[in-house]
Enzyme design. Structure first.
Site, short mmCIF file in Angstrom:
data_model
loop_
_atom_site.label_atom_id
_atom_site.label_comp_id
_atom_site.label_asym_id
_atom_site.label_seq_id
_atom_site.Cartn_x
_atom_site.Cartn_y
_atom_site.Cartn_z
N TYR A 161 9.94 -9.95 -8.39
CA TYR A 161 11.25 -10.64 -8.25
C TYR A 161 11.58 -9.89 -8.38
O TYR A 161 12.15 -8.90 -9.91
CB TYR A 161 11.89 -11.59 -10.09
CG TYR A 161 13.85 -12.46 -9.86
CD1 TYR A 161 14.04 -12.00 -8.26
CD2 TYR A 161 13.51 -12.90 -10.25
CE1 TYR A 161 15.12 -12.00 -8.24
CE2 TYR A 161 14.71 -13.45 -10.48
CZ TYR A 161 15.32 -13.26 -9.28
OH TYR A 161 17.14 -13.20 -8.95
N LYS A 209 10.84 -11.46 -4.20
CA LYS A 209 11.55 -12.05 -4.00
C LYS A 209 12.42 -10.76 -3.98
O LYS A 209 12.72 -10.27 -4.92
CB LYS A 209 12.51 -13.24 -5.08
CG LYS A 209 13.30 -13.70 -5.38
CD LYS A 209 13.22 -14.31 -5.63
CE LYS A 209 14.79 -14.84 -6.69
NZ LYS A 209 16.11 -14.89 -5.78
#
Ligand code: MN9
Length: 291
Positions: free
Chosen positions: A136, A164
């Protein structure tokens, strides 16, 4: 095959009751509603879920409940990122045991870590959990905590299969793409079309909660080469997100989902409650663009 997570993943919200406990009934009904849409998965326990303000046990309980209520065959990614590597591993093992497809983790965001420390955080997690990991990449400061060299080393690991990318730097997204056949999720919803154009293979977003069909349509328009349609949908999305940012993104999203019949409650403290003026603005937005 590393690139196996594509498409539209809703960053799931957590409904809370007045005591800030998870409202299980609403969560179940809300998931049932979202499963009617043609989405590929849920991102569970991320920023949108307010998970960074939850205790580990509560985060694990959320994983358990979402798994239980997800009665359709879609992918589930559990966000286990924490300031503590030990906590991240513990939550990762739990999510894997529950049957989650992958785990994901934000970088420990409090202390300024060196690139080597960042690498060992991710390597420690994946060598203990042995499960697919989606990095992330988000930093509230705006600067990426990762260098490109660090990404290169991370993606050489067999378990680290995607990212992400919640960053406005889409040149970086494209550079990451060149490192290998990995899954790349666009993170800023207001940049979805741009992210796809620069190589994203899907998106994970919080505003998908209030307008899932728009993202499904944008993604399919992009994939079928209908750029005009994709651009028109992105323009609508940007207009809506401008209002959300003005009123506070998470509290506004909760308010708008509640208007759809799912009582999300307030955001956890220290998030402020919406003012009456903001509610008026959001009521108008809902009537004109979201109902
Ligand atoms: O999950 C979300 N990013 C964060 C992705 O929560 C940090 C986005 O959906 C943003 O909330 C959205 C508004 O800026 O793009």
């Amino acid at each position: 095959m590393k690139n196996k997570y594509n498409g539209i993943y809703i960053a799931l919200m957590t409904p809370f009751d007045e005591k800030e406990n998870i409202n299980e009934k609403v969560l179940e009904a809300y998931i049932k509603y979202l499963l009617k849409f043609d989405i590929q998965g849920f991102y569970v326990g991320g920023s949108t879920a307010e998970a960074l303000m939850m205790q580990d046990e509560e985060r694990k309980n959320l994983f358990k409940l979402v798994k239980k209520y997800t009665t359709k065959d879609i992918k589930l990614i559990a966000h286990v990122g924490s300031l503590s590597t030990k906590s991240a591993i513990d939550m990762g093992l739990y999510a894997k045991e529950l049957g989650y497809d992958a785990i994901s983790a934000i970088v420990p965001f409090y202390y300024g870590l060196s690139q080597d420390e960042i690498l060992s955080y991710y390597f420690d997690i994946v060598s203990a959990v042995k499960h697919d990991m989606i990095i992330y990449n988000f930093s509230p400061s705006g600067n990426s905590p990762f260098t490109l060299q660090t990404f290169k080393k991370l993606f050489e690991n067999e378990h680290i299969v995607g990212i992400k990318h919640t960053s406005q730097n889409l040149f970086a997204l494209n550079q990451i793409k060149s490192l290998g056949n990995i899954s790349i999720f666009n993170g800023y919803d207001e940049l979805m079309l741009a992210g796809l154009s620069m190589g994203a293979t899907g998106g994970i977003g919080s505003t998908y909660n209030i307008m899932p069909q728009k993202y499904i349509d944008l993604y399919s328009a992009f994939n079928s080469g209908d750029m005009e349609k994709a651009k028109a949908i992105q323009d609508e999305i940007c207009e809506i997100i401008t209002t959300l940012i003005e009123c506070g993104v998470l509290p506004s999203e909760k308010y708008l989902v509640s208007k759809n019949g799912f009582d999300m409650g307030d955001c956890k403290k220290p998030f402020a409650k919406l003012t009456a003026d903001n509610k008026k603005i959001l009521d108008k937005l809902y009537e004109e663009k979201l109902s």
